[in-house]
Enzyme design. Structure first.
Site, PDB file in Angstrom:
ATOM      1  N   SER A  13      13.286  35.889 -12.691  1.00  0.00           N
ATOM      2  CA  SER A  13      12.211  37.235 -12.248  1.00  0.00           C
ATOM      3  C   SER A  13      10.720  36.982 -11.474  1.00  0.00           C
ATOM      4  O   SER A  13      10.377  37.719 -10.756  1.00  0.00           O
ATOM      5  CB  SER A  13      12.778  38.653 -11.236  1.00  0.00           C
ATOM      6  OG  SER A  13      13.097  39.587 -12.605  1.00  0.00           O
ATOM      7  N   ASN A  14      10.314  37.294 -13.169  1.00  0.00           N
ATOM      8  CA  ASN A  14       9.067  37.547 -13.573  1.00  0.00           C
ATOM      9  C   ASN A  14       7.987  36.460 -12.506  1.00  0.00           C
ATOM     10  O   ASN A  14       6.856  36.327 -12.006  1.00  0.00           O
ATOM     11  CB  ASN A  14       8.949  37.767 -14.730  1.00  0.00           C
ATOM     12  CG  ASN A  14       8.817  39.364 -14.731  1.00  0.00           C
ATOM     13  OD1 ASN A  14       8.418  40.561 -14.507  1.00  0.00           O
ATOM     14  ND2 ASN A  14       9.806  39.871 -15.760  1.00  0.00           N
ATOM     15  N   ARG A  99      12.957  32.509 -26.347  1.00  0.00           N
ATOM     16  CA  ARG A  99      13.262  32.082 -28.060  1.00  0.00           C
ATOM     17  C   ARG A  99      11.925  31.718 -28.525  1.00  0.00           C
ATOM     18  O   ARG A  99      11.303  32.607 -28.095  1.00  0.00           O
ATOM     19  CB  ARG A  99      13.224  30.571 -27.915  1.00  0.00           C
ATOM     20  CG  ARG A  99      14.130  29.432 -27.079  1.00  0.00           C
ATOM     21  CD  ARG A  99      16.006  29.236 -27.561  1.00  0.00           C
ATOM     22  NE  ARG A  99      15.631  28.912 -28.896  1.00  0.00           N
ATOM     23  CZ  ARG A  99      16.628  29.118 -29.679  1.00  0.00           C
ATOM     24  NH1 ARG A  99      17.442  29.521 -30.036  1.00  0.00           N
ATOM     25  NH2 ARG A  99      15.737  28.387 -31.317  1.00  0.00           N
ATOM     26  N   HIS A 117       6.712  42.185 -22.434  1.00  0.00           N
ATOM     27  CA  HIS A 117       8.029  42.546 -23.243  1.00  0.00           C
ATOM     28  C   HIS A 117       8.460  43.916 -22.811  1.00  0.00           C
ATOM     29  O   HIS A 117       7.050  45.318 -22.276  1.00  0.00           O
ATOM     30  CB  HIS A 117       7.776  43.495 -24.943  1.00  0.00           C
ATOM     31  CG  HIS A 117       9.033  43.720 -25.430  1.00  0.00           C
ATOM     32  ND1 HIS A 117       9.768  42.983 -25.794  1.00  0.00           N
ATOM     33  CD2 HIS A 117       8.729  44.466 -25.684  1.00  0.00           C
ATOM     34  CE1 HIS A 117      10.745  43.767 -26.398  1.00  0.00           C
ATOM     35  NE2 HIS A 117      10.009  44.793 -26.919  1.00  0.00           N
ATOM     36  N   GLU A 151       3.958  37.434 -34.775  1.00  0.00           N
ATOM     37  CA  GLU A 151       4.466  38.701 -34.919  1.00  0.00           C
ATOM     38  C   GLU A 151       4.602  38.558 -33.252  1.00  0.00           C
ATOM     39  O   GLU A 151       4.872  39.151 -32.631  1.00  0.00           O
ATOM     40  CB  GLU A 151       3.772  39.410 -35.696  1.00  0.00           C
ATOM     41  CG  GLU A 151       4.970  40.224 -36.542  1.00  0.00           C
ATOM     42  CD  GLU A 151       3.812  41.706 -37.428  1.00  0.00           C
ATOM     43  OE1 GLU A 151       5.102  42.618 -37.200  1.00  0.00           O
ATOM     44  OE2 GLU A 151       2.593  41.965 -36.611  1.00  0.00           O
ATOM     45  N   LEU A 152       5.966  39.010 -33.496  1.00  0.00           N
ATOM     46  CA  LEU A 152       7.376  38.727 -32.636  1.00  0.00           C
ATOM     47  C   LEU A 152       6.421  40.503 -31.706  1.00  0.00           C
ATOM     48  O   LEU A 152       6.871  41.324 -32.338  1.00  0.00           O
ATOM     49  CB  LEU A 152       8.681  38.681 -32.641  1.00  0.00           C
ATOM     50  CG  LEU A 152       9.846  38.749 -31.506  1.00  0.00           C
ATOM     51  CD1 LEU A 152       9.599  37.301 -30.773  1.00  0.00           C
ATOM     52  CD2 LEU A 152      10.523  38.871 -32.144  1.00  0.00           C
ATOM     53  N   ASP A 153       6.504  40.518 -29.975  1.00  0.00           N
ATOM     54  CA  ASP A 153       6.686  41.115 -29.766  1.00  0.00           C
ATOM     55  C   ASP A 153       5.367  42.283 -30.241  1.00  0.00           C
ATOM     56  O   ASP A 153       5.087  43.311 -29.430  1.00  0.00           O
ATOM     57  CB  ASP A 153       7.125  42.408 -29.601  1.00  0.00           C
ATOM     58  CG  ASP A 153       8.895  40.928 -28.469  1.00  0.00           C
ATOM     59  OD1 ASP A 153       8.749  40.393 -27.441  1.00  0.00           O
ATOM     60  OD2 ASP A 153      10.022  41.785 -29.179  1.00  0.00           O
ATOM     61  N   GLN A 181       9.078  47.923 -12.385  1.00  0.00           N
ATOM     62  CA  GLN A 181       7.306  47.736 -12.774  1.00  0.00           C
ATOM     63  C   GLN A 181       6.695  46.143 -13.301  1.00  0.00           C
ATOM     64  O   GLN A 181       6.005  45.811 -13.421  1.00  0.00           O
ATOM     65  CB  GLN A 181       7.031  48.857 -13.702  1.00  0.00           C
ATOM     66  CG  GLN A 181       7.207  49.770 -13.070  1.00  0.00           C
ATOM     67  CD  GLN A 181       6.620  49.912 -11.855  1.00  0.00           C
ATOM     68  OE1 GLN A 181       5.263  50.062 -11.705  1.00  0.00           O
ATOM     69  NE2 GLN A 181       6.835  50.522 -11.079  1.00  0.00           N
ATOM     70  N   GLU A 182       7.873  45.620 -13.916  1.00  0.00           N
ATOM     71  CA  GLU A 182       6.937  44.492 -14.502  1.00  0.00           C
ATOM     72  C   GLU A 182       6.256  43.045 -13.407  1.00  0.00           C
ATOM     73  O   GLU A 182       6.197  42.408 -14.251  1.00  0.00           O
ATOM     74  CB  GLU A 182       7.864  43.344 -14.753  1.00  0.00           C
ATOM     75  CG  GLU A 182       8.738  44.526 -16.164  1.00  0.00           C
ATOM     76  CD  GLU A 182      10.607  43.810 -17.019  1.00  0.00           C
ATOM     77  OE1 GLU A 182      10.307  42.247 -17.214  1.00  0.00           O
ATOM     78  OE2 GLU A 182      11.046  43.908 -17.031  1.00  0.00           O
TER      79      GLU A 182
HETATM   80  C1  GRF Z   1      12.203  41.029 -18.345  1.00  0.00           C
HETATM   81  O1  GRF Z   1      12.844  42.049 -18.619  1.00  0.00           O
HETATM   82  C2  GRF Z   1      11.558  40.178 -19.623  1.00  0.00           C
HETATM   83  O2  GRF Z   1      10.430  41.773 -19.464  1.00  0.00           O
HETATM   84  C3  GRF Z   1      12.793  39.783 -20.115  1.00  0.00           C
HETATM   85  O3  GRF Z   1      13.989  39.716 -19.632  1.00  0.00           O
HETATM   86  C4  GRF Z   1      13.939  40.114 -18.380  1.00  0.00           C
HETATM   87  C5  GRF Z   1      13.342  38.972 -17.880  1.00  0.00           C
HETATM   88  O4  GRF Z   1      13.969  38.523 -16.807  1.00  0.00           O
HETATM   89  N1  GRF Z   1      11.781  39.292 -21.319  1.00  0.00           N
HETATM   90  P1  GRF Z   1      13.802  38.079 -15.440  1.00  0.00           P
HETATM   91  O5  GRF Z   1      14.458  36.523 -16.150  1.00  0.00           O
HETATM   92  O6  GRF Z   1      11.955  37.667 -15.460  1.00  0.00           O
HETATM   93  O7  GRF Z   1      14.467  38.006 -14.235  1.00  0.00           O
END
Ligand code: GRF
Length: 197
Positions: A13-14, A99, A117, A151-153, A181-182
């Site tokens: 979805s992002n 991954r 994230h 480093e992760l995240d 919000q993303e």
């Molecule tokens: C989102 O919450 C993103 O921040 C996280 O995994 C989710 C992925 O959602 N890393 P989508 O695949 O973009 O719908």
């Protein structure tokens, strides 16, 4: 033309929000940029269907086909680099890509490599962020767009959005509020980066 390559593992979805914003805001003429490819490590990722419907080239690099993380990353980089343009390195965007990547891979795309994230980093890197925020009694939660480093995240923060934690929230309810919000801040952060380049 600057090529944006998006890596996904699931619903995407992002990725769809980025693709839709790029189209709506005409990134092609404003920034000479386009989403050039969507790559998943899982063949069943629903996001691949959306991308294909939008006539965006899709690829699968299945992590299960490789004996080691290094071999997978090398194969992935080969596919990504096919979308390189002379003088215009790919902008690599992780959008729900589940991954862990090797330092060699991260170094290759350093400075042109973004992640989203679903927490207010540096709080709650890693998995199960929403449940952890609820368990900690947080009054607010949110999401972070950052540059990818080894480093992760972690890595320099480009954008954040805050959402309230509401009485009776579950991890699912909070995740949905954060996800909305993303979809706003990720395309905005990418546009900001393209504008500066
Ligand atoms: C989102 O919450 C993103 O921040 C996280 O995994 C989710 C992925 O959602 N890393 P989508 O695949 O973009 O719908």
């Amino acid at each position: 033309m600057k090529n944006i390559v998006i890596l996904i593992s699931g619903g995407g979805s992002n990725m769809a929000a980025i693709v839709n914003t790029a189209k709506r805001d005409n990134w092609a003429s404003r920034f000479e940029a386009r989403v050039a490819a969507v790559i998943s490590n899982k063949p069943e990722s629903k996001g691949l269907l959306f991308a294909a419907e939008q006539d965006i080239p899709t690829e699968v690099v299945n992590h299960k086909s490789f004996a080691s993380r290094e071999e997978f990353d090398e194969a992935l980089a080969k596919v990504i680099d096919r979308f390189e343009q002379p003088g215009a390195p790919v902008l690599l965007v992780l959008a729900g890509f589940m991954r862990i990547l090797t330092p060699g891979f991260v170094g290759r795309y350093a400075g042109r490599f973004l992640n989203i994230h679903p927490s207010l980093l540096p709080a709650f890197p890693g998995l199960h962020t929403h449940q952890r925020a609820l368990d900690a009694g947080c009054k607010v939660a949110g999401v972070t767009v950052h540059q990818v480093t080894v480093e992760l995240d972690h890595g320099p923060i480009l954008a954040q959005a805050v959402v309230p934690v509401l009485p009776g929230d579950t991890a699912e309810l909070l995740a949905a509020r954060v996800l909305a919000q993303e979809h706003l801040i990720y395309p905005r952060a990418i546009a900001e980066l393209l504008r500066k380049q």
